[in-house]
Motif scaffolding. Structure first.
Motif, PDB file in Angstrom:
ATOM      1  N   VAL A  14       0.820  -1.096  -0.200  1.00 26.71           N
ATOM      2  CA  VAL A  14      -0.063  -0.055  -0.076  1.00 26.71           C
ATOM      3  C   VAL A  14       0.873   1.267  -0.158  1.00 26.71           C
ATOM      4  N   VAL A  15       1.869   1.410   0.652  1.00 24.91           N
ATOM      5  CA  VAL A  15       2.869   2.486   0.853  1.00 24.91           C
ATOM      6  C   VAL A  15       3.543   2.569  -0.451  1.00 24.91           C
ATOM      7  N   VAL A  16       4.106   1.706  -1.112  1.00 24.40           N
ATOM      8  CA  VAL A  16       4.774   1.627  -2.276  1.00 24.40           C
ATOM      9  C   VAL A  16       3.998   2.237  -3.673  1.00 24.40           C
ATOM     10  N   GLY A  17       2.471   1.588  -3.328  1.00 21.58           N
ATOM     11  CA  GLY A  17       1.517   2.148  -4.232  1.00 21.58           C
ATOM     12  C   GLY A  17       1.206   3.372  -4.188  1.00 21.58           C
ATOM     13  N   ALA A  18       0.935   3.873  -2.914  1.00 21.45           N
ATOM     14  CA  ALA A  18       0.773   5.221  -2.681  1.00 21.45           C
ATOM     15  C   ALA A  18       2.068   6.258  -3.394  1.00 21.45           C
ATOM     16  N   PHE A  19       3.154   5.888  -2.873  1.00 19.27           N
ATOM     17  CA  PHE A  19       4.214   6.826  -3.371  1.00 19.27           C
ATOM     18  C   PHE A  19       4.320   6.725  -4.918  1.00 19.27           C
ATOM     19  N   LEU A  20       3.944   5.521  -5.583  1.00 16.90           N
ATOM     20  CA  LEU A  20       4.237   5.237  -7.077  1.00 16.90           C
ATOM     21  C   LEU A  20       2.984   6.423  -7.559  1.00 16.90           C
ATOM     22  N   GLN A  21       1.827   6.068  -7.039  1.00 16.39           N
ATOM     23  CA  GLN A  21       0.788   7.054  -7.633  1.00 16.39           C
ATOM     24  C   GLN A  21       1.102   8.675  -7.443  1.00 16.39           C
ATOM     25  N   ASN A  22       1.499   8.846  -6.216  1.00 16.44           N
ATOM     26  CA  ASN A  22       1.858  10.329  -5.844  1.00 16.44           C
ATOM     27  C   ASN A  22       2.772  10.727  -7.026  1.00 16.44           C
ATOM     28  N   TYR A  23       3.895   9.930  -7.343  1.00 13.60           N
ATOM     29  CA  TYR A  23       4.749  10.077  -8.200  1.00 13.60           C
ATOM     30  C   TYR A  23       4.409  10.504  -9.653  1.00 13.60           C
ATOM     31  N   LEU A  24       3.612   9.623 -10.022  1.00 12.20           N
ATOM     32  CA  LEU A  24       2.987   9.296 -11.424  1.00 12.20           C
ATOM     33  C   LEU A  24       1.908  10.750 -11.616  1.00 12.20           C
ATOM     34  N   ALA A  25       1.395  11.110 -10.561  1.00 15.60           N
ATOM     35  CA  ALA A  25       0.327  12.189 -10.645  1.00 15.60           C
ATOM     36  C   ALA A  25       1.123  13.608 -10.762  1.00 15.60           C
ATOM     37  N   LYS A  26       2.058  13.585 -10.219  1.00 14.23           N
ATOM     38  CA  LYS A  26       2.902  14.734  -9.975  1.00 14.23           C
ATOM     39  C   LYS A  26       3.654  15.027 -11.545  1.00 14.23           C
ATOM     40  N   GLN A  27       4.052  13.952 -11.999  1.00 18.76           N
ATOM     41  CA  GLN A  27       4.989  13.930 -13.326  1.00 18.76           C
ATOM     42  C   GLN A  27       3.556  14.318 -14.408  1.00 18.76           C
ATOM     43  N   ASN A  28       2.443  13.860 -14.238  1.00 22.52           N
ATOM     44  CA  ASN A  28       1.436  14.165 -15.097  1.00 22.52           C
ATOM     45  C   ASN A  28       1.022  15.566 -15.156  1.00 22.52           C
ATOM     46  N   ASN A  29       0.953  16.026 -13.759  1.00 18.57           N
ATOM     47  CA  ASN A  29       0.555  17.359 -13.674  1.00 18.57           C
ATOM     48  C   ASN A  29       1.531  18.520 -14.229  1.00 18.57           C
ATOM     49  N   GLU A  30       3.003  18.090 -13.906  1.00 15.07           N
ATOM     50  CA  GLU A  30       3.849  18.935 -14.598  1.00 15.07           C
ATOM     51  C   GLU A  30       4.016  19.045 -16.097  1.00 15.07           C
ATOM     52  N   SER A  31       3.684  17.906 -16.726  1.00 14.36           N
ATOM     53  CA  SER A  31       3.432  17.772 -18.188  1.00 14.36           C
ATOM     54  C   SER A  31       2.293  18.617 -18.655  1.00 14.36           C
ATOM     55  N   LYS A  32       1.217  18.315 -18.048  1.00 14.30           N
ATOM     56  CA  LYS A  32      -0.123  19.290 -18.502  1.00 14.30           C
ATOM     57  C   LYS A  32       0.518  20.651 -18.102  1.00 14.30           C
ATOM     58  N   GLN A  33       1.040  21.195 -17.341  1.00 11.36           N
ATOM     59  CA  GLN A  33       1.186  22.424 -17.002  1.00 11.36           C
ATOM     60  C   GLN A  33       2.281  23.128 -18.107  1.00 11.36           C
ATOM     61  N   LEU A  34       3.054  22.450 -18.539  1.00 12.16           N
ATOM     62  CA  LEU A  34       4.197  22.800 -19.286  1.00 12.16           C
ATOM     63  C   LEU A  34       3.397  22.894 -20.818  1.00 12.16           C
ATOM     64  N   LEU A  35       2.357  21.797 -21.064  1.00  8.05           N
ATOM     65  CA  LEU A  35       1.689  22.006 -22.237  1.00  8.05           C
ATOM     66  C   LEU A  35       0.820  22.998 -22.369  1.00  8.05           C
TER      67      LEU A  35
END
Length: 144
Positions: A14-35
């Motif tokens: 659960v902890v690894v999954g939460a960290f992974l989800q947070n990391y991927l969401a952050k990456q996606n948000n940064e890409s969207k902001q750049l776009l």
């Protein structure tokens, strides 16, 4: 396997999954902001070019100066947020004179617009330089 190990592995998962989800969401948000920043810079630049040309043709010097400032701001944002190929095409347009009065300037601007399309992920089957020039400037250059 003991229940303590199973519980520990479950919690770890659960902890690894939460960290992974947070990391991927952050990456996606940064890409969207750049776009979003990139797209807004492109739109602002194209709008400012249109308004500068219109003000020049109408002889409205004050509006021309105001729009040139907007144009410069949008150009700077393209240099910061734009894809490399778009920045290069913008530099080519600027080097050609950037006044949209000569054939080389018009072709450079048309190539710049087409590169914006490509940077946005639009996959054209054919080179649209003729169609884009026709729509923007009512001229159709020979295909190159």
């Amino acid at each position: 396997m003991s229940s303590a190990v199973v519980a520990l592995l479950s919690i770890l998962g659960v902890v690894v999954g939460a960290f992974l989800q947070n990391y991927l969401a952050k990456q996606n948000n940064e890409s969207k902001q750049l776009l979003d920043s990139r797209n807004q810079a492109y739109v602002d630049f194209l709008e400012a070019v249109s308004l500068v040309v219109a003000a020049q043709r109408l002889g409205k010097k004050e509006q021309e100066i105001e729009q040139l400032a907007r144009l410069t701001h949008a150009k700077a944002r393209i240099c910061i947020f734009g894809e490399e190929s778009v920045v290069r095409k913008l530099a080519s347009f600027w080097a050609a004179g950037a006044s949209l009065e000569t054939e080389s300037e018009i072709l450079a601007f048309t190539r710049f617009c087409l590169d914006i399309r490509r940077s946005l992920g639009l996959k054209d089957k054919e080179l649209l330089i003729g169609e884009v020039s026709q729509l923007l400037f009512a001229i159709k250059p020979p295909r190159s």
